[in-house]
Design a protein around this motif. Structure first.
Motif, PDB file in Angstrom:
ATOM      1  N   THR B  43      14.994  28.804  36.493  1.00 40.96           N
ATOM      2  CA  THR B  43      14.047  28.404  35.901  1.00 40.96           C
ATOM      3  C   THR B  43      12.994  28.938  34.612  1.00 40.96           C
ATOM      4  N   LEU B  44      13.502  30.068  33.784  1.00 41.34           N
ATOM      5  CA  LEU B  44      12.522  30.980  33.415  1.00 41.34           C
ATOM      6  C   LEU B  44      11.897  30.416  32.339  1.00 41.34           C
ATOM      7  N   SER B  45      11.031  29.741  32.059  1.00 38.93           N
ATOM      8  CA  SER B  45      10.635  29.555  30.326  1.00 38.93           C
ATOM      9  C   SER B  45      10.361  29.963  29.466  1.00 38.93           C
ATOM     10  N   ALA B  46       9.651  31.282  29.733  1.00 39.99           N
ATOM     11  CA  ALA B  46       9.607  32.379  28.577  1.00 39.99           C
ATOM     12  C   ALA B  46       9.642  33.945  29.225  1.00 39.99           C
ATOM     13  N   MET B  47       9.517  34.619  28.217  1.00 44.22           N
ATOM     14  CA  MET B  47       9.653  35.667  28.765  1.00 44.22           C
ATOM     15  C   MET B  47       8.651  36.508  27.910  1.00 44.22           C
ATOM     16  N   GLU B  48       7.373  37.017  28.253  1.00 41.79           N
ATOM     17  CA  GLU B  48       6.466  37.977  27.107  1.00 41.79           C
ATOM     18  C   GLU B  48       6.320  39.233  27.006  1.00 41.79           C
ATOM     19  N   ILE B  49       6.355  39.689  25.844  1.00 43.54           N
ATOM     20  CA  ILE B  49       6.477  41.191  25.846  1.00 43.54           C
ATOM     21  C   ILE B  49       5.369  41.752  25.431  1.00 43.54           C
ATOM     22  N   GLU B  50       5.021  42.397  25.825  1.00 44.33           N
ATOM     23  CA  GLU B  50       3.603  43.593  25.374  1.00 44.33           C
ATOM     24  C   GLU B  50       4.145  44.609  24.678  1.00 44.33           C
ATOM     25  N   HIS B  51       3.285  45.369  23.881  1.00 40.15           N
ATOM     26  CA  HIS B  51       3.535  46.685  23.879  1.00 40.15           C
ATOM     27  C   HIS B  51       2.644  47.273  22.879  1.00 40.15           C
ATOM     28  N   TYR B  52       2.782  48.879  22.180  1.00 43.25           N
ATOM     29  CA  TYR B  52       1.761  49.214  22.463  1.00 43.25           C
ATOM     30  C   TYR B  52       1.643  49.709  20.873  1.00 43.25           C
TER      31      TYR B  52
END
Lengths: 81, 147
Positions: B43-52
């Motif tokens: 059911t994964l529609s997207a992966m959001e990756i945050e960074h510094y």
């Protein structure tokens, strides 16, 4: 100094970064000051084992000194790769 | 040595070819690519990756420099993306070039182990049921003890 928040820490506090005037000499003292501000800070800093800190973009410990620090960032354990 | 932090996709074949062309003295080139995997339920529609921004580049350079020295590499490459990615998309790659195979394999594992829990990235899974931050795994932290 600038204080930055990432991932769920940012969401709980409701800000990505802010300017903080502080007399704190260590990260732990800064956390105490922030906790005393409002409930959302107390909540974000309630479990330090779930948090990591970087001072001037270097990972460090909660007892790290803050003398001369320009930027302190709080975030959960990292999940790269 | 090359370290890239970018939102845009990268071309694995092109990056690998460019990397492999670089060093004549290398007898071994290892590449590893991380791909957004669907969750168990599909059911994964997207992966959001945050960074510094700023710290990420610095941390990745330090990790790559350590790998260069420790495994006597001829070259190292790290590419890591951020932003919104869908299942099947490439998130990141590392490549190592050494005189011999063992060093190249070990360097690639070292790079992966360190960038998993020492580079400031955070993943968030977006599914039909909602959104959640991916928790760090104890085994990822434990993997560093090997080095």
């Amino acid at each position: 100094m600038d204080v930055l928040y990432f991932a769920w820490v940012r969401e709980r506090i409701g800000l990505p970064r802010e300017q903080v005037e502080s007399q704190a000499t260590t990260v732990a003292e800064l956390i105490e000051e922030l906790r005393g501000r409002e409930e959302r800070y107390a909540l974000a800093f309630s479990d330090l084992t779930a948090l990591r800190v970087a001072v001037d973009q270097e990972l460090t410990d909660f007892d790290a000194p803050l003398q001369g620090a320009r930027e302190v960032a709080f975030f959960p354990p990292m999940t790269g790769g | 040595m090359r370290v890239l932090v970018q939102e845009a996709p990268f071309d694995l074949a092109e990056e690998t070819a460019r990397f492999a062309k670089g060093e004549g003295g290398s007898g071994a080139i290892v590449t590893f690519t991380g791909v957004v995997r669907d969750n168990g339920a599909g059911t994964l529609s997207a992966m959001e990756i945050e960074h510094y921004p700023g710290m990420t580049e610095k941390a990745l350079c330090e990790i790559a420099e350590q790998a260069m020295a420790r495994f006597e590499l001829q070259d190292a490459l790290v590419i890591h993306r951020y932003g919104r990615l869908v299942p099947g998309e490439q998130i990141m790659m590392v490549a190592s070039a050494a005189r011999h195979r063992r060093s190249a394999f070990e360097a690639a594992e070292f790079l992966m182990d360190y960038l998993k829990s020492r580079a400031p990235f955070w993943k968030r899974e977006i599914t039909a049921e909602g959104e959640a931050w991916v928790a760090a795994k104890d085994e990822d932290e434990a993997a560093l003890e090997r080095w």
